[in-house]
Each structure stands twice: as structure tokens, then as C-alpha cells.
Design an enzyme around this catalytic site. Structure first.
Site, mmCIF file in Angstrom:
data_model
loop_
_atom_site.group_PDB
_atom_site.id
_atom_site.type_symbol
_atom_site.label_atom_id
_atom_site.label_comp_id
_atom_site.label_asym_id
_atom_site.label_seq_id
_atom_site.Cartn_x
_atom_site.Cartn_y
_atom_site.Cartn_z
ATOM 1 N N SER A 119 0.834 -1.201 0.000
ATOM 2 C CA SER A 119 0.000 0.000 0.000
ATOM 3 C C SER A 119 0.868 1.250 0.000
ATOM 4 O O SER A 119 0.358 2.345 -0.196
ATOM 5 C CB SER A 119 -0.930 0.005 1.220
ATOM 6 N N HIS A 140 -3.803 -4.694 -4.917
ATOM 7 C CA HIS A 140 -3.931 -4.080 -3.587
ATOM 8 C C HIS A 140 -5.333 -4.289 -3.019
ATOM 9 O O HIS A 140 -6.292 -3.632 -3.423
ATOM 10 C CB HIS A 140 -3.601 -2.580 -3.695
ATOM 11 N N GLU A 152 -7.393 -2.540 -5.945
ATOM 12 C CA GLU A 152 -6.702 -1.683 -6.910
ATOM 13 C C GLU A 152 -5.665 -2.536 -7.645
ATOM 14 O O GLU A 152 -4.781 -3.121 -7.015
ATOM 15 C CB GLU A 152 -6.004 -0.518 -6.185
ATOM 16 N N ASN A 190 -6.002 5.319 -0.890
ATOM 17 C CA ASN A 190 -5.240 5.793 0.268
ATOM 18 C C ASN A 190 -4.847 7.262 0.143
ATOM 19 O O ASN A 190 -4.764 7.981 1.144
ATOM 20 C CB ASN A 190 -3.996 4.932 0.478
HETATM 21 N N1 CAA Z 1 -12.106 -10.017 8.990
HETATM 22 C C1 CAA Z 1 -12.871 -10.643 8.079
HETATM 23 N N2 CAA Z 1 -14.162 -10.354 7.842
HETATM 24 C C2 CAA Z 1 -14.708 -9.393 8.589
HETATM 25 C C3 CAA Z 1 -13.986 -8.688 9.572
HETATM 26 C C4 CAA Z 1 -12.630 -9.037 9.762
HETATM 27 N N3 CAA Z 1 -11.840 -8.422 10.640
HETATM 28 N N4 CAA Z 1 -14.786 -7.791 10.150
HETATM 29 C C5 CAA Z 1 -15.993 -7.920 9.550
HETATM 30 N N5 CAA Z 1 -15.921 -8.878 8.602
HETATM 31 C C6 CAA Z 1 -17.004 -9.305 7.720
HETATM 32 C C7 CAA Z 1 -18.025 -10.063 8.506
HETATM 33 O O1 CAA Z 1 -17.716 -11.442 8.542
HETATM 34 C C8 CAA Z 1 -19.289 -9.795 7.698
HETATM 35 O O2 CAA Z 1 -19.337 -10.694 6.600
HETATM 36 P P1 CAA Z 1 -20.730 -11.228 6.050
HETATM 37 O O3 CAA Z 1 -21.461 -10.008 5.544
HETATM 38 O O4 CAA Z 1 -20.342 -12.180 4.976
HETATM 39 O O5 CAA Z 1 -21.424 -11.858 7.190
HETATM 40 C C9 CAA Z 1 -19.082 -8.387 7.159
HETATM 41 O O6 CAA Z 1 -17.674 -8.146 7.220
HETATM 42 C C10 CAA Z 1 -19.782 -7.341 7.959
HETATM 43 O O7 CAA Z 1 -19.336 -7.483 9.305
HETATM 44 P P2 CAA Z 1 -20.176 -7.103 10.578
HETATM 45 O O8 CAA Z 1 -21.641 -7.172 10.257
HETATM 46 O O9 CAA Z 1 -19.696 -7.874 11.753
HETATM 47 O O10 CAA Z 1 -19.698 -5.659 10.909
HETATM 48 P P3 CAA Z 1 -20.007 -4.283 10.257
HETATM 49 O O11 CAA Z 1 -21.270 -4.256 9.503
HETATM 50 O O12 CAA Z 1 -19.802 -3.360 11.389
HETATM 51 O O13 CAA Z 1 -18.814 -4.104 9.203
HETATM 52 C C11 CAA Z 1 -16.642 -3.592 8.496
HETATM 53 C C12 CAA Z 1 -17.480 -4.228 9.581
HETATM 54 C C13 CAA Z 1 -16.844 -4.365 7.206
HETATM 55 C C14 CAA Z 1 -15.187 -3.686 8.928
HETATM 56 C C15 CAA Z 1 -17.124 -2.111 8.306
HETATM 57 O O14 CAA Z 1 -17.047 -1.442 9.519
HETATM 58 C C16 CAA Z 1 -16.330 -1.356 7.275
HETATM 59 O O15 CAA Z 1 -16.544 -1.466 6.072
HETATM 60 N N6 CAA Z 1 -15.355 -0.517 7.743
HETATM 61 C C17 CAA Z 1 -14.501 0.266 6.859
HETATM 62 C C18 CAA Z 1 -13.359 -0.596 6.406
HETATM 63 C C19 CAA Z 1 -12.448 0.155 5.482
HETATM 64 O O16 CAA Z 1 -12.645 1.303 5.134
HETATM 65 N N7 CAA Z 1 -11.377 -0.523 5.076
HETATM 66 C C20 CAA Z 1 -10.380 0.061 4.223
HETATM 67 C C21 CAA Z 1 -9.169 0.369 5.051
HETATM 68 S S1 CAA Z 1 -7.907 1.116 4.073
HETATM 69 C C22 CAA Z 1 -7.074 -0.172 3.460
HETATM 70 O O17 CAA Z 1 -7.286 -1.313 3.751
HETATM 71 C C23 CAA Z 1 -6.033 0.192 2.474
HETATM 72 C C24 CAA Z 1 -4.656 0.088 2.932
HETATM 73 O O18 CAA Z 1 -3.780 0.040 2.086
HETATM 74 C C25 CAA Z 1 -4.274 0.092 4.340
#
Ligand code: CAA
Length: 282
Positions: A119, A140, A152, A190
Site C-alpha cells: 500500500s 492491492h 486496486e 489511500n
Molecule cells: N475479517 C474478516 N471479515 C470481517 C472482519 C474481519 N476483521 N470484520 C468484519 N468482517 C465481515 C463479517 O464477517 C461480515 O461478513 P458477512 O457479511 O459475509 O457476514 C461483514 O464483514 C460485515 O461485518 P459485521 O456485520 O460484523 O460488521 P459491520 O457491519 O460493522 O462491518 C466492516 C465491519 C466491514 C469492517 C465495516 O465497519 C467497514 O466497512 N469498515 C470500513 C473498512 C475500510 O474502510 N477498510 C479500508 C481500510 S484502508 C485499506 O485497507 C487500504 C490500505 O492500504 C491500508
């Protein structure tokens, strides 16, 4: 080329997530890491996630068992040298990634695609560590991999069109939506997302509001699924800082400089969820 077998280096949250989506989609996957304990932790995470998916009725127990049966593990690239695609999901260290990519370039068939999940490092720079940079591409994923629909696909200076096409095909095969991005600091997401996270950290440091209230503000006031500080904890504060440093350095814009509070938390070993404490305690 259609990817049927993938070799993933790194059994952390990204690597294990990639392996999980690959085997659920019917591909074969090999997951490697530098020590048995890391591989075992990655496997336990996949088993837990798939167990939850079964409990929620998302997949059958048979499908879960078949998916788990498609995973093999090991400690170096020789464990999966017949793969069509190698993805390194190792820590964001040029030295570590260089070693892995050089080994993969030697061990895999010449037509195999070699990819990085980086990333914060340049795809074109990393392509310099493999013999055939036209077969090298950025793939990514976003965290948590099973829940995030985007990938990405990052085209380095030498990446061939058919390599980009094969990478996009792989992403679609594992249920993701790819976007194609030029190799540039922070790619698309990002570059836009992390200044917002940095702004939240700066607001906290200036005492504008508590961490909980800043996150509630963005969740309820901008409809984000989670607040920016909780998101930084999920990504890891070390990774968050590394991404901002790359943006600052490579775009030559001090506006991306990581907020000092971020550096203080990282120096204190408070890296977010993975260490049990970051902006919040877990
Ligand atoms: N690992 C794997 N799966 C996960 C998980 C984890 N840590 N946390 C949640 N999930 C899955 C759940 O299993 C669930 O799957 P199903 O729909 O198949 O049942 C789904 O995600 C939704 O989970 P929840 O209902 O428990 O929780 P939620 O509705 O609160 O969603 C979330 C959790 C998906 C993390 C949500 O809060 C979200 O989308 N957050 C934003 C995440 C984001 O922006 N990520 C990008 C980060 S930047 C990046 O990654 C780039 C980089 O280079 C660093």
C-alpha cells in the site's frame, strides 16, 4: 491467463484474507510465512471466519471444509512454486519484500504473474527485483479482505497489458471489483482516505473532541461504516504512518505529514487492534 493456483507470502490479516477469498472461490492456495506460529495463526483466523460464515448460513459446512482443503501451507516459496500467481503480503519493508520477490522470480514458472499487495511502496521499484517486470503488477486488497469489495490493480511502468488483464480476472474470480490505477503514491483510495484519518488524529491531539466523539461524528455525520480513528486502529497505526510518510515524501507535499500523535503512539508500541491498543483499547 486464468489463475487457478495462488501462492501468498504472509499469513497476517491481509495474506490470510486473500487466501480465504481465493479458496472460497474455488482456487487452490498456498500460504507461507517465516515461522510455523504465524502460519498457524493465519490458518486459525481463516477457520474462525469461515466458521462464522457457516453459522450465519452464508456457506454450507461442506463448502467450508472443501475451501479449507484447498489450502496448503509452508515456510518458503518452494511450498507453492507451481502457482500461476504469487502475491506478497509481507510487512511494508523494502528489504523483506525484495528477498521474497527475488526468491519467487527464481522459483516460479517464467509465465507466472508476480504481484505485490503493497500500500505504500512503488510497484515500479518492486518490479526491479524480478527478472520479468512485464509480469509484475500491484494487486492491492483492502482490510478486512473478505468484507471489502474493491481491489486496486496497479500498473507499474513495465507491466504488460495481459498481466493487468489477468490480475483483473483474478480479482473478479474471487468476487472483487478491480479498478486499474497507475503506479503513484497511495494509488487512488489511500491518497484520498489517509489525509482524512490524519485530520482525525490531529483533531484529537488538539482536543477538539474525544476519540469516541470524533468517530461518532464521522459515522453519523458522513455515514462512514466506522470512524476514522477506529479505521486507523484496524489498518494498524504503523501502516497508517507509513502510508502518510510515503504520500508526503513522494508527492512532495508537507500537508500529508503524519500527525505527531500518530508517531507517539507507534513509538509506544500502540499499533491499534493488532497490539491491543491504539486510539482505542481492544
Ligand atoms: N475479517 C474478516 N471479515 C470481517 C472482519 C474481519 N476483521 N470484520 C468484519 N468482517 C465481515 C463479517 O464477517 C461480515 O461478513 P458477512 O457479511 O459475509 O457476514 C461483514 O464483514 C460485515 O461485518 P459485521 O456485520 O460484523 O460488521 P459491520 O457491519 O460493522 O462491518 C466492516 C465491519 C466491514 C469492517 C465495516 O465497519 C467497514 O466497512 N469498515 C470500513 C473498512 C475500510 O474502510 N477498510 C479500508 C481500510 S484502508 C485499506 O485497507 C487500504 C490500505 O492500504 C491500508
Amino acid at each position: 491467463m486464468k489463475v487457478q493456483k495462488v501462492l501468498v507470502a504472509g499469513a497476517g490479516q491481509m495474506g490470510a484474507g486473500i487466501v480465504q477469498v481465493a479458496v472460497v472461490a474455488g482456487l487452490q492456495a498456498t500460504m507461507i510465512d517465516v515461522a510455523d506460529e504465524f502460519v498457524a495463526k493465519g490458518m486459525a483466523g481463516i477457520e474462525k471466519q469461515l466458521g462464522r460464515a457457516v453459522d450465519k448460513g452464508r456457506i454450507s459446512a461442506d463448502k467450508r471444509d472443501a475451501a479449507l482443503g484447498r489450502i496448503t501451507t509452508g515456510l518458503d516459496v518452494s511450498a507453492g512454486a507451481d502457482a500461476d500467481l504469487f502475491i506478497e503480503a509481507a510487512p511494508e519493508s523494502l528489504v523483506v519484500k525484495r528477498g521474497l520477490l527475488e526468491n519467487a522470480a527464481v522459483a516460479l514458472r517464467p509465465e507466472a504473474i508476480i504481484a505485490t499487495n503493497t500500500s505504500s511502496l512503488s510497484v515500479t521499484t518492486l518490479a526491479g527485483f524480478v527478472a520479468r517486470p512485464e509480469r509484475f503488477v500491484g494487486i492491492h486488497f483492502f482490510n478486512p479482505v473478505p468484507a471489502m469489495a474493491l481491489v486496486e490493480v496497479v500498473r507499474g511502468a513495465a507491466t504488460a497489458d495481459d498481466t493487468v488483464a489477468a490480475a483483473r480476472g483474478f480479482c473478479e474470480a474471487v468476487g472483487k471489483t478491480p479498478i486499474t490505477v497507475k503506479d503513484s503514491p497511495g494509488f487512488v483510495v489511500n491518497r484520498i482516505l489517509f489525509p482524512m484519518i490524519n485530520g482525525a488524529a490531529q483533531a484529537l491531539a488538539e482536543g477538539v473532541a474525544s476519540a469516541a466523539d470524533i468517530d461518532t461524528g464521522l459515522k453519523l455525520g458522513a455515514n462512514f461504516p466506522m470512524g476514522p480513528l477506529a479505521l486507523a486502529d484496524l489498518v494498524g497505526l504503523d501502516t497508517t504512518k507509513a502510508i502518510l510518510e510515503t504520500l508526503e515524501r513522494d508527492l512532495g507535499d508537507a500537508g500529508y505529514r503524519p500527525c505527531p500523535l500518530l508517531g507517539e503512539l507507534v513509538a509506544a508500541g500502540k499499533l491499534g487492534r493488532k497490539s491491543g491498543e491504539g486510539f482505542f483499547t481492544y
